[in-house]
Design a protein around this motif. Sequence first.
Motif, PDB file in Angstrom:
ATOM      1  N   LYS A  77       8.546  -9.964   3.631  1.00 26.96           N
ATOM      2  CA  LYS A  77       7.677  -8.800   3.780  1.00 26.96           C
ATOM      3  C   LYS A  77       6.233  -9.164   3.472  1.00 26.96           C
ATOM      4  O   LYS A  77       5.308  -8.758   4.191  1.00 26.96           O
ATOM      5  CB  LYS A  77       8.158  -7.669   2.867  1.00 26.96           C
ATOM      6  CG  LYS A  77       7.432  -6.347   3.088  1.00 26.96           C
ATOM      7  CD  LYS A  77       8.058  -5.232   2.265  1.00 26.96           C
ATOM      8  CE  LYS A  77       7.322  -3.911   2.502  1.00 26.96           C
ATOM      9  NZ  LYS A  77       7.927  -2.801   1.719  1.00 26.96           N
ATOM     10  N   GLU A  78       6.029  -9.956   2.440  1.00 25.44           N
ATOM     11  CA  GLU A  78       4.674 -10.386   2.082  1.00 25.44           C
ATOM     12  C   GLU A  78       4.082 -11.277   3.164  1.00 25.44           C
ATOM     13  O   GLU A  78       2.901 -11.140   3.524  1.00 25.44           O
ATOM     14  CB  GLU A  78       4.701 -11.108   0.733  1.00 25.44           C
ATOM     15  CG  GLU A  78       5.007 -10.193  -0.441  1.00 25.44           C
ATOM     16  CD  GLU A  78       5.248 -10.932  -1.741  1.00 25.44           C
ATOM     17  OE1 GLU A  78       5.287 -12.190  -1.705  1.00 25.44           O
ATOM     18  OE2 GLU A  78       5.399 -10.272  -2.786  1.00 25.44           O
ATOM     19  N   TYR A  79       4.882 -12.203   3.690  1.00 25.25           N
ATOM     20  CA  TYR A  79       4.410 -13.090   4.759  1.00 25.25           C
ATOM     21  C   TYR A  79       4.005 -12.294   5.994  1.00 25.25           C
ATOM     22  O   TYR A  79       2.942 -12.530   6.589  1.00 25.25           O
ATOM     23  CB  TYR A  79       5.511 -14.090   5.123  1.00 25.25           C
ATOM     24  CG  TYR A  79       5.175 -14.949   6.321  1.00 25.25           C
ATOM     25  CD1 TYR A  79       4.354 -16.063   6.205  1.00 25.25           C
ATOM     26  CD2 TYR A  79       5.685 -14.639   7.585  1.00 25.25           C
ATOM     27  CE1 TYR A  79       4.049 -16.854   7.302  1.00 25.25           C
ATOM     28  CE2 TYR A  79       5.386 -15.421   8.690  1.00 25.25           C
ATOM     29  CZ  TYR A  79       4.564 -16.526   8.544  1.00 25.25           C
ATOM     30  OH  TYR A  79       4.261 -17.290   9.645  1.00 25.25           O
ATOM     31  N   LYS A  95      11.708  -9.950   0.059  1.00 31.67           N
ATOM     32  CA  LYS A  95      10.400  -9.638  -0.510  1.00 31.67           C
ATOM     33  C   LYS A  95       9.345 -10.610  -0.008  1.00 31.67           C
ATOM     34  O   LYS A  95       8.238 -10.211   0.393  1.00 31.67           O
ATOM     35  CB  LYS A  95      10.467  -9.674  -2.036  1.00 31.67           C
ATOM     36  CG  LYS A  95       9.137  -9.349  -2.713  1.00 31.67           C
ATOM     37  CD  LYS A  95       9.256  -9.406  -4.227  1.00 31.67           C
ATOM     38  CE  LYS A  95       7.899  -9.133  -4.883  1.00 31.67           C
ATOM     39  NZ  LYS A  95       7.981  -9.230  -6.363  1.00 31.67           N
ATOM     40  N   GLU A  96       9.677 -11.905  -0.005  1.00 30.63           N
ATOM     41  CA  GLU A  96       8.706 -12.904   0.460  1.00 30.63           C
ATOM     42  C   GLU A  96       8.476 -12.811   1.962  1.00 30.63           C
ATOM     43  O   GLU A  96       7.368 -13.063   2.438  1.00 30.63           O
ATOM     44  CB  GLU A  96       9.152 -14.307   0.046  1.00 30.63           C
ATOM     45  CG  GLU A  96       9.104 -14.506  -1.461  1.00 30.63           C
ATOM     46  CD  GLU A  96       9.248 -15.950  -1.884  1.00 30.63           C
ATOM     47  OE1 GLU A  96       8.821 -16.849  -1.134  1.00 30.63           O
ATOM     48  OE2 GLU A  96       9.802 -16.179  -2.972  1.00 30.63           O
ATOM     49  N   ALA A 101      13.003  -7.884   5.590  1.00 37.16           N
ATOM     50  CA  ALA A 101      11.776  -7.120   5.770  1.00 37.16           C
ATOM     51  C   ALA A 101      12.024  -6.123   6.897  1.00 37.16           C
ATOM     52  O   ALA A 101      12.826  -6.390   7.811  1.00 37.16           O
ATOM     53  CB  ALA A 101      10.619  -8.048   6.120  1.00 37.16           C
ATOM     54  N   SER A 145       3.175  -9.113   6.174  1.00 40.19           N
ATOM     55  CA  SER A 145       2.001  -8.291   5.876  1.00 40.19           C
ATOM     56  C   SER A 145       0.724  -9.101   6.030  1.00 40.19           C
ATOM     57  O   SER A 145      -0.248  -8.632   6.638  1.00 40.19           O
ATOM     58  CB  SER A 145       2.116  -7.727   4.456  1.00 40.19           C
ATOM     59  OG  SER A 145       0.974  -6.975   4.128  1.00 40.19           O
ATOM     60  N   VAL A 146       0.724 -10.312   5.502  1.00 44.27           N
ATOM     61  CA  VAL A 146      -0.456 -11.188   5.617  1.00 44.27           C
ATOM     62  C   VAL A 146      -0.682 -11.573   7.079  1.00 44.27           C
ATOM     63  O   VAL A 146      -1.821 -11.577   7.564  1.00 44.27           O
ATOM     64  CB  VAL A 146      -0.281 -12.444   4.738  1.00 44.27           C
ATOM     65  CG1 VAL A 146      -1.373 -13.470   5.036  1.00 44.27           C
ATOM     66  CG2 VAL A 146      -0.306 -12.063   3.265  1.00 44.27           C
TER      67      VAL A 146
END
Length: 232
Positions: A48-50, A45-46, A180, A52-53
């Motif tokens: 994927k967030e990284y 999850k983290e 991710a 995306s940013v």
Amino acid sequence: MTDFLSNISQKPLHVVDTSIALNEYIPISIAASNKELTFDVSSSKEWKEYLSVFLSKHQKTVAFGGYLEVRDIYSRSEHFNKLSEEDQRNIHLGIDLWCDTGTDILAALEGEVHSFKNNTNYGDYGPTIILKHKIRGKEFFSLYGHLSLESINTLKVGTKVSQGQKIGALGDSSVNGDYAPHLHFQLIIDIEDYYGDYPGVSSKKTLDFYKQNCPNPNLLLKLPDETNINKF
């Protein structure tokens, strides 16, 4: 073999949706040495967030890289993590292309389906397809890992594929080994006795062999400015 692979095509070959232009690609490092990776690298999850940013910041669609990159991420899984430093498998043998779940995955070259398998170990490939290619009398293989389950549901060994043909789509973290979404693309000269699977990560002890047997996939992809590659 490197010269042969590099000369198969003077133009970049595609393994993800061709509607994504090459100027929408950007190199990325997920190496242990990258000090920007301050989040929990064991969390898909983290990651994927990284990503995306990262992609939004640079206004890109695909992040790529990682051939011979030394990574910490594999230490989360007993499938890779060994007691001795020499035996720990943490040196990446393919190129990763990080993009959205469901992105079309394409055959890099004409060939046929050698094998496929859902590799379900934690941190493994998940659904995987291996193609066999024979070009100008030379045989080699390409591996596509972290696909969707649908990508292999109706597949048959020996099925012919054309260059650029859609062979699958990217899976999400529930099926792709808990990562991710991304494609692991790898070249293999000698597939040995493997079927639907092949080591995508090497230890220091076995690196000399795998560097020869798994040449840089960018010889085919010709992606620009792959600055994150670590050379040994």
